[in-house]
Design a protein around this motif. Structure first.
Motif: not given
Lengths: 340, 340
Positions: A162, A166, A261, A285, A287, B257, B281
């Motif tokens: 993922s 992204q 991430s 970030t 996810s 998001n 996310r």
């Protein structure tokens, strides 16, 4: 033999937090119109299964049947399921349901739905001979992927795919922190996507393995001088570890527009200097797994490149031995339980 | 009167850290082929000017002429400058140069160039009657914008416009923390872009002002109960403040998001729970000013919607009074110095 519609499911369950698993059978729910029954042939073991067994997230109910990297064949399907046939090989991962009508579901981000159903949270999982789940979260496994390869993709694979989907382009320079179950898959995917891949590990002995998985470069994840040398060199860094590192060094390692991430679960919060984000428009970030279209895309991509986890396969009857070894990190890199 | 080519520039300079400004004149550099000389009519005052005067960033050289929100008319232009004419009204912001040949410059992200030149760092700024700068970083000011409106856009405006350009759609729900020089511009831009805007301030008395700038909603930035009530309500939160808040509450306020962008300079690092990023996310990021195309786009957009800062205009001779009041946050919301 009784008909599959009425027979009980043979499973392995923990009966209290931290307990070894013992045989357990249960009456499955009635097969609904959107459900499938899967005759399980393989189930991967994920660190999350240990967290659930141990009730680390205070969400576990006992008896608890772990297992959410399930591969098997369709034994029955509900009247409204048409995309997979009886006898077809499918996989089910961490997510086994969502509302399918909110904005996130409608956009293909079912993993962001507020009403997500989880395969072995509040319902029995895949350490069993069969499972009944919403067939809309069962994915056909491409022929090119063996069931051993495919099983760990369904949670571990999608977790690292993922952020690559992204944030990475084929031209990207990608760093992967931690060369374990998630990390080695991240390296394999990033390499197959065309990226330049740098592996970070605290274990110098893992350099050779990391390069074998596809890493172009290897850097110590805890050598401050080495990390300083990575300054502004990477577009995406995926952290798969669950212990703290000098995160600001990894922020510094990002080029302009770079993304850090965190897909490894960290118990401690991270402390970030926003000035370092500002100077180069960097982001931090994370996810959770991926939506259904991302899952299908990942399986296709993995099949094209024959990407799967490096696994050790054990009979499901040896589940406790596997769990004990996983607790000691004694596995390269994922266990898959096989029903013999 | 001597020709502008040879006369000295009349400016205001600090001669040591924290000092009041005094008159200072200097011999301008020879006008290069890419340079323009701007006869300055207006210059905004930004908090960065105070930081430079005080040498907070250990980068100041004295005598230091602050000022980087410059509006004036082209007095001379170098042989290679064709996009602005003598007599034309232009603006110059924080950035006055870049290499123009790296990948970031070539993509229009000159603000991310490693060789950025800054208008009043290591060279004299806009608290002066004239300035010579690289004309490629001088932007035509649309007729619809008065010079008072335009000046603060050149640094304060672009700083909040950039994260909106990057992360907001007209459908977005945007939060703005801090209703000051940056924050009120963020509200105005977000409202004009069609977004639903929530203003956060520690000062309850600012609600009326925030609504006048365009905010649909007003929430206390320090009331924990109120912040909890914002859970998963916003797509983008822009923080313009430079003091710490309960940042994890603002992360929680993000929808899936969602992005939290720090454009206010924080002395202390932020501490973020990555699990809260993962679940939805979400991202934490920041950005520095904007590239040349973003600057032009912002000026066009501001002209279309007559967006500028709410300013208090003083003669440039009163610069020290303005700086003193800015130190006390006694301004709604930006000072612009005017040469009479």
């Amino acid at each position: 033999m009784t008909s599959p519609d009425t027979s009980r499911v043979d499973a392995y369950a923990a009966h209290e937090p931290g307990a070894s698993l013992t045989s357990f059978d249960y009456e499955p729910d009635v097969l609904g119109p959107h459900d499938v029954e899967i005759e399980i042939t393989h189930c991967g073991i994920c660190h999350s299964d240990l967290h659930l067994i141990d009730n680390d997230w205070q969400s576990s109910a006992y008896p608890l049947v772990p297992g959410h990297e399930i591969v098997g064949t369709i034994a029955q399907r509900g009247a409204l399921i048409t995309h997979v046939d009886v006898g077809e090989r499918v996989g089910v991962g961490w997510q086994c349901g969502s509302c399918l009508q909110c904005e996130w579901c409608e956009r293909g981000d079912e993993n962001l739905c507020a009403s997500i159903a989880e395969t072995c949270v509040g319902r029995p999982g895949g350490f069993a001979d069969r499972i009944r789940v919403d067939g809309r979260f069962a994915f056909a496994i491409p022929d090119a992927l063996s069931s051993e390869l495919a099983a760990p993709l369904l949670c571990g694979g999608i977790t690292v795919y993922s952020p690559l989907q992204q944030h990475a382009r084929p031209q990207s320079r990608v760093g992967v922190i931690g060369i374990g179950g998630l990390g080695h898959l991240a390296i394999r995917f990033a390499r197959a996507m065309g990226c330049e891949v740098t592996a970070f590990s605290s274990t110098a002995a893992k350099e050779e393995e990391a390069r074998a998985h596809g890493a172009h470069h290897f850097v110590s994840s805890i050598d401050d001088t080495a990390l300083k040398g990575q300054r502004e060199s990477l577009d995406l860094v995926i952290s798969t570890v669950n212990s703290p590192l000098n995160w600001n060094r990894y922020v510094s390692a990002l080029r302009p527009n770079g993304v850090l991430s965190f897909v490894g679960a960290l118990a401690e919060p991270v402390t970030i200097h926003t000035g370092m984000l500002m100077a180069r428009r960097r982001s931090v970030t994370s996810s959770p797994i991926g939506g259904r279209s991302t899952m299908r895309e990942m399986l296709d991509f993995a099949a094209r490149h024959t990407i799967g986890a490096q696994v050790e396969t054990l009979p499901m009857s040896e589940v406790n031995a596997a769990l004990d070894r996983l607790r000691r990190n004694d596995v390269r890199y994922r266990f898959v339980l096989r029903r013999d």
